[in-house]
Every structure is written in structure tokens, then in C-alpha cells.
Design a protein around this motif. Structure first.
Motif, PDB file in Angstrom:
ATOM      1  N   LEU A  49       0.349  19.271 -33.544  1.00 34.65           N
ATOM      2  CA  LEU A  49       0.586  17.880 -33.937  1.00 34.65           C
ATOM      3  C   LEU A  49       0.299  16.930 -32.772  1.00 34.65           C
ATOM      4  O   LEU A  49      -0.318  15.879 -32.949  1.00 34.65           O
ATOM      5  CB  LEU A  49       2.026  17.700 -34.413  1.00 34.65           C
ATOM      6  CG  LEU A  49       2.354  18.259 -35.803  1.00 34.65           C
ATOM      7  CD1 LEU A  49       3.868  18.299 -36.012  1.00 34.65           C
ATOM      8  CD2 LEU A  49       1.703  17.416 -36.906  1.00 34.65           C
ATOM      9  N   ILE A  50       0.761  17.311 -31.587  1.00 33.03           N
ATOM     10  CA  ILE A  50       0.526  16.497 -30.390  1.00 33.03           C
ATOM     11  C   ILE A  50      -0.972  16.313 -30.162  1.00 33.03           C
ATOM     12  O   ILE A  50      -1.452  15.193 -29.944  1.00 33.03           O
ATOM     13  CB  ILE A  50       1.146  17.160 -29.143  1.00 33.03           C
ATOM     14  CG1 ILE A  50       2.671  17.152 -29.215  1.00 33.03           C
ATOM     15  CG2 ILE A  50       0.689  16.439 -27.868  1.00 33.03           C
ATOM     16  CD1 ILE A  50       3.334  17.991 -28.141  1.00 33.03           C
ATOM     17  N   SER A  51      -1.716  17.415 -30.215  1.00 39.79           N
ATOM     18  CA  SER A  51      -3.153  17.364 -29.956  1.00 39.79           C
ATOM     19  C   SER A  51      -3.879  16.487 -30.968  1.00 39.79           C
ATOM     20  O   SER A  51      -4.708  15.656 -30.604  1.00 39.79           O
ATOM     21  CB  SER A  51      -3.745  18.780 -29.974  1.00 39.79           C
ATOM     22  OG  SER A  51      -3.174  19.574 -28.960  1.00 39.79           O
ATOM     23  N   GLY A  52      -3.553  16.683 -32.247  1.00 39.37           N
ATOM     24  CA  GLY A  52      -4.177  15.860 -33.283  1.00 39.37           C
ATOM     25  C   GLY A  52      -3.821  14.394 -33.112  1.00 39.37           C
ATOM     26  O   GLY A  52      -4.679  13.506 -33.246  1.00 39.37           O
ATOM     27  N   PHE A  53      -2.571  14.109 -32.803  1.00 39.46           N
ATOM     28  CA  PHE A  53      -2.084  12.733 -32.644  1.00 39.46           C
ATOM     29  C   PHE A  53      -2.772  12.021 -31.485  1.00 39.46           C
ATOM     30  O   PHE A  53      -3.166  10.862 -31.588  1.00 39.46           O
ATOM     31  CB  PHE A  53      -0.572  12.755 -32.425  1.00 39.46           C
ATOM     32  CG  PHE A  53       0.060  11.393 -32.367  1.00 39.46           C
ATOM     33  CD1 PHE A  53       0.305  10.677 -33.534  1.00 39.46           C
ATOM     34  CD2 PHE A  53       0.409  10.829 -31.157  1.00 39.46           C
ATOM     35  CE1 PHE A  53       0.884   9.414 -33.493  1.00 39.46           C
ATOM     36  CE2 PHE A  53       0.998   9.575 -31.099  1.00 39.46           C
ATOM     37  CZ  PHE A  53       1.235   8.865 -32.267  1.00 39.46           C
ATOM     38  N   LEU A  54      -2.932  12.725 -30.377  1.00 37.80           N
ATOM     39  CA  LEU A  54      -3.559  12.122 -29.195  1.00 37.80           C
ATOM     40  C   LEU A  54      -4.986  11.676 -29.483  1.00 37.80           C
ATOM     41  O   LEU A  54      -5.407  10.591 -29.067  1.00 37.80           O
ATOM     42  CB  LEU A  54      -3.555  13.115 -28.029  1.00 37.80           C
ATOM     43  CG  LEU A  54      -2.199  13.357 -27.347  1.00 37.80           C
ATOM     44  CD1 LEU A  54      -2.313  14.476 -26.326  1.00 37.80           C
ATOM     45  CD2 LEU A  54      -1.693  12.085 -26.691  1.00 37.80           C
ATOM     46  N   TYR A  55      -5.738  12.511 -30.231  1.00 38.19           N
ATOM     47  CA  TYR A  55      -7.140  12.174 -30.481  1.00 38.19           C
ATOM     48  C   TYR A  55      -7.316  11.307 -31.718  1.00 38.19           C
ATOM     49  O   TYR A  55      -8.398  10.749 -31.931  1.00 38.19           O
ATOM     50  CB  TYR A  55      -7.979  13.447 -30.536  1.00 38.19           C
ATOM     51  CG  TYR A  55      -8.074  14.042 -29.160  1.00 38.19           C
ATOM     52  CD1 TYR A  55      -8.851  13.427 -28.182  1.00 38.19           C
ATOM     53  CD2 TYR A  55      -7.332  15.163 -28.805  1.00 38.19           C
ATOM     54  CE1 TYR A  55      -8.899  13.928 -26.891  1.00 38.19           C
ATOM     55  CE2 TYR A  55      -7.372  15.675 -27.519  1.00 38.19           C
ATOM     56  CZ  TYR A  55      -8.157  15.049 -26.569  1.00 38.19           C
ATOM     57  OH  TYR A  55      -8.191  15.534 -25.286  1.00 38.19           O
ATOM     58  N   GLY A  56      -6.243  11.152 -32.498  1.00 40.61           N
ATOM     59  CA  GLY A  56      -6.284  10.177 -33.577  1.00 40.61           C
ATOM     60  C   GLY A  56      -6.073   8.774 -33.041  1.00 40.61           C
ATOM     61  O   GLY A  56      -6.334   7.783 -33.718  1.00 40.61           O
ATOM     62  N   ASN A  57      -5.579   8.682 -31.794  1.00 44.69           N
ATOM     63  CA  ASN A  57      -5.323   7.395 -31.158  1.00 44.69           C
ATOM     64  C   ASN A  57      -6.450   6.959 -30.230  1.00 44.69           C
ATOM     65  O   ASN A  57      -6.318   5.959 -29.522  1.00 44.69           O
ATOM     66  CB  ASN A  57      -4.020   7.468 -30.354  1.00 44.69           C
ATOM     67  CG  ASN A  57      -2.813   7.140 -31.214  1.00 44.69           C
ATOM     68  OD1 ASN A  57      -2.760   6.095 -31.850  1.00 44.69           O
ATOM     69  ND2 ASN A  57      -1.848   8.044 -31.246  1.00 44.69           N
ATOM     70  N   LYS A  58      -7.522   7.727 -30.183  1.00 42.12           N
ATOM     71  CA  LYS A  58      -8.637   7.362 -29.322  1.00 42.12           C
ATOM     72  C   LYS A  58      -9.950   7.740 -29.990  1.00 42.12           C
ATOM     73  O   LYS A  58      -9.980   8.484 -30.969  1.00 42.12           O
ATOM     74  CB  LYS A  58      -8.520   8.047 -27.963  1.00 42.12           C
ATOM     75  CG  LYS A  58      -8.574   9.561 -28.027  1.00 42.12           C
ATOM     76  CD  LYS A  58      -8.495  10.184 -26.635  1.00 42.12           C
ATOM     77  CE  LYS A  58      -7.134  10.021 -26.018  1.00 42.12           C
ATOM     78  NZ  LYS A  58      -6.998  10.780 -24.740  1.00 42.12           N
ATOM     79  N   THR A  59     -11.021   7.230 -29.446  1.00 41.47           N
ATOM     80  CA  THR A  59     -12.352   7.557 -29.952  1.00 41.47           C
ATOM     81  C   THR A  59     -13.119   8.304 -28.876  1.00 41.47           C
ATOM     82  O   THR A  59     -13.225   7.822 -27.740  1.00 41.47           O
ATOM     83  CB  THR A  59     -13.125   6.284 -30.336  1.00 41.47           C
ATOM     84  OG1 THR A  59     -12.403   5.590 -31.368  1.00 41.47           O
ATOM     85  CG2 THR A  59     -14.519   6.643 -30.854  1.00 41.47           C
ATOM     86  N   VAL A  60     -13.614   9.467 -29.233  1.00 42.12           N
ATOM     87  CA  VAL A  60     -14.404  10.270 -28.300  1.00 42.12           C
ATOM     88  C   VAL A  60     -15.847   9.793 -28.365  1.00 42.12           C
ATOM     89  O   VAL A  60     -16.458   9.809 -29.431  1.00 42.12           O
ATOM     90  CB  VAL A  60     -14.312  11.774 -28.645  1.00 42.12           C
ATOM     91  CG1 VAL A  60     -15.209  12.582 -27.715  1.00 42.12           C
ATOM     92  CG2 VAL A  60     -12.868  12.257 -28.552  1.00 42.12           C
ATOM     93  N   GLY A  61     -16.383   9.358 -27.227  1.00 44.94           N
ATOM     94  CA  GLY A  61     -17.745   8.848 -27.191  1.00 44.94           C
ATOM     95  C   GLY A  61     -18.759   9.960 -27.037  1.00 44.94           C
ATOM     96  O   GLY A  61     -19.328  10.457 -28.020  1.00 44.94           O
TER      97      GLY A  61
END
Length: 355
Positions: A49-61
Motif C-alpha cells: 500500500l505504501i509503495s502504491g501510494f507513494l507513486y500515485g502521488n507523483k509522476t515518473v518521467g
């Protein structure tokens, strides 16, 4: 701006629960220790959940560059600890087949947890490296990031009501689908569903602080009922697809409840929460949590002829002290080795670009 320690606290909590999951079986005087072992395993769901949440809050370029960075951070220490362990075990007379060595060195050991009956034909689990399976799963979850970003941009960034409805329906449908697939025994996809749930929570701009106390109580009550029901049916359905499916659901609910409560408590009791999390001990555990997770199995898993301190004849108190000390020291060493190897990789890349 004050630092938000919520994710750090969740990370430490998850690591602690997973360690307890593996060692509590050596403390049979604790009431219900076997069931507690299963409950403590919920740390895996919280990690996802932590991992998914962290990358749902940012955009990977630059996705390739980012993924290579994840390999350096997550896979390099796995390869290091696997190589060291396999060499030492070999010197102790424990031989490992070539395919299994390859799997552990290249972070493929977690395939066993996707379909044990199939992948166990090729890969043999090295017991004291058991916790390494998570590294494979999380790297596979990260492969979903570009897809999730495209879906978010195309379908989820709409008006508030449409966004909530579409995401909740999509999330629920994905999770139910993975449970049905899990029950067939083809492949275990529940881990990916939990990761996606964390991602969707971020897209929904999840904020537990905006939830009223009544919702907190109702969610807590529902979570307790689900866990109690699991205890009741455990004696009758402790094996089989139905029980496994229910365990997957109950763990996901419990994991999200823990995730939710940490956010809620950090907002309701900010001073108390931040005072604890800003201590040197908590900062250290936050930085080393992944390394502790990777190495702890060396000293509490495997037979008596490995490094399992609980397999010795020492007093339980001494075993516990040695286990904690060995785990912390090994985590520190692994951290230093990882940093050194990654610096070497960076230097080689830099030299290659100059050529």
C-alpha cells in the motif's frame, strides 16, 4: 514546513510486524502465537500500500532511468545478501542448484509466491532467504506504473464525483478479479491488487484527517468483525482455495485499516506522533527498515545447521538479544555494501558515457 512522518511510521511498523511474524513461533508461551504469526504478516500488505501510494502521488518521467534506480536501491542488496548467503551455506555443506542460484542472484525468487506448484519445479526456496520474495513482487508491481499513469491521465483526472465512482468501481472490480484468479491456483495476483489500491488511494487524494470519528469507528468495527470471522473459519477451512481467498481479503482490509489509522492518528495527534517519529531511533529504523527486512530471516529461519539462532540450545532471552544484534549489525553491513557497489556502478556508467 514540517515533515510528514506518516509513511516513515508505516514503513517501520510494517518491517516490525514482518519480523515478528517470523520469530513469534519461537515464543509458544504467547497466547494464540500461531494466529498472531498470520496476522503480523499483514506487514506485507502495508508495504505494498505504501509503495502504491507513494507513486500515485507523483509522476515518473524517464521511466527507464527511474526503474534502473529502483533496481539499484531494491535489487542490488538482494543480490548481495543472496550471494553471500549461498557462498557461506555452500562452505557449510549446503549445495544449491544452478537455476536456484540464478533466480536469487537476479531477483526471481518471488516467482514461487505467484505459483508455487509451477515455479517450484525450477526454483528451490532457500529457507533463510525466505523474505527476499517480496523484492521480486514489488519490482513486478513497479512495471505497472506507466500503465497506471496512462489510465490515471485518461480516465481518472475528471470531475470529483466521476473520479470517485470510476476509481472505486475499478478498484473493487480489480480486487475481486484477482481473488477469483487466486482461487483457480493459476497465479496469485492479490499482491498487485493491494499495490493498485494504494495507488488509487493517492489518486483519490486520500486524507484520513477529513473523515469524521463515526467513520473511523465503523471502519474499525468492520475490520474487527472480518478478522474474528477469519479466526472462526480457520479451524474448518484452514486449507483450500476458499480460505486462501478469504485470508487475502481479510489481510487487504486489515492492511488498509492500519494504513488509514496511521494517517488519521498523525493528523489527530500531530505533536505526539511527530515527537516519537523525529527521534534518532525512529529515523535510523526508517532508513534501515528495508535492510533489516532482508537480513532478519538469516537468523530466525532455516534449520539448525544454518545461522538460525533460535535453533541453538541457548536461553530464549539470549537468543532474542543475539537475534536483534545480529540483524541490526548485518543490516548495517548490507547497507554499506550496497552503497559501495552502487557508487561503483555509477562510476562505471559515468566512464562509459565519456567514452
Amino acid at each position: 514546513m514540517k515533515k510528514d512522518y506518516t509513511i516513515s511510521a508505516l514503513r517501520i511498523f510494517s518491517m516490525t510486524f514482518i519480523v515478528l511474524c517470523h520469530v513469534i513461533n519461537f515464543y509458544p508461551f504467547i497466547p494464540g502465537y500461531q494466529h498472531l504469526s498470520e496476522v503480523f504478516n499483514v506487514g506485507v500488505q502495508v508495504f505494498l500500500l505504501i509503495s502504491g501510494f507513494l507513486y500515485g502521488n507523483k509522476t515518473v518521467g524517464n521511466y527507464k532511468k527511474w526503474y534502473f534506480g529502483r533496481i539499484k536501491k531494491l535489487v542490488v542488496p538482494v543480490s548481495l545478501i543472496a550471494a553471500i548467503d549461498i557462498i557461506i551455506l555452500y562452505c557449510m555443506g549446503h549445495k544449491t542448484d544452478v537455476v536456484t542460484v540464478f533466480a536469487y542472484l537476479f531477483n526471481l525468487q518471488g516467482l514461487l509466491f505467484l505459483n508455487w506448484s509451477f515455479f517450484s519445479k525450477f526454483i528451490t526456496e532457500i529457507t533463510n532467504l525466505g523474505p527476499l520474495w517480496f523484492a521480486t513482487i514489488i519490482m513486478l508491481c513497479y512495471l505497472l506504473i506507466p500503465v497506471l499513469q496512462k489510465v490515471r491521465g485518461k480516465y481518472m483526472d475528471k470531475s470529483k464525483n466521476k473520479k470517485y465512482t470510476s476509481i472505486i468501481l475499478a478498484g473493487g472490480g480489480i480486487y475481486l478479479l484477482t481473488i477469483l484468479i487466486n482461487m483457480t491456483g493459476i497465479i496469485a495476483l492479490g499482491y498487485f491488487a493491494v499495490f493498485i489500491t494504494g495507488y488509487l488511494a493517492a489518486v483519490l487524494e486520500f486524507k484520513a484527517s477529513s473523515t469524521n470519528f463515526k467513520t473511523v469507528v465503523l471502519f474499525s468495527f468492520a475490520t474487527i468483525i472480518i478478522q474474528v470471522f477469519r479466526i472462526i473459519i480457520r479451524s474448518k477451512l484452514s486449507h483450500g482455495a476458499v480460505y486462501s481467498a478469504y485470508v487475502s481479503i481479510s489481510h487487504a482490509v486489515l492492511g488498509f485499516w492500519i494504513f488509514y489509522m496511521f494517517f488519521w492518528l498523525s493528523k489527530v495527534l500531530p505533536s505526539f506522533f511527530n515527537r516519537i517519529m523525529s527521534t534518532k531511533a525512529m529515523n535510523y529504523l526508517d532508513k534501515k527498515s528495508y535492510y533489516i527486512y532482508l537480513v532478519h530471516g538469516l537468523f530466525c529461519m532455516g534449520g539448525v545447521n544454518t545461522f538460525n539462532v533460535y535453533g541453538t540450545d541457548m536461553n530464549l532471552v539470549f537468543k532474542t538479544v543475539i537475534f536483534i544484534a545480529a540483524t541490526i549489525i548485518s543490516a548495517e553491513i548490507l547497507s554499506l555494501l550496497t552503497d559501495g557497489l552502487n557508487r561503483l556502478i555509477d562510476k562505471l556508467q559515468k566512464n562509459q558515457r565519456k567514452m
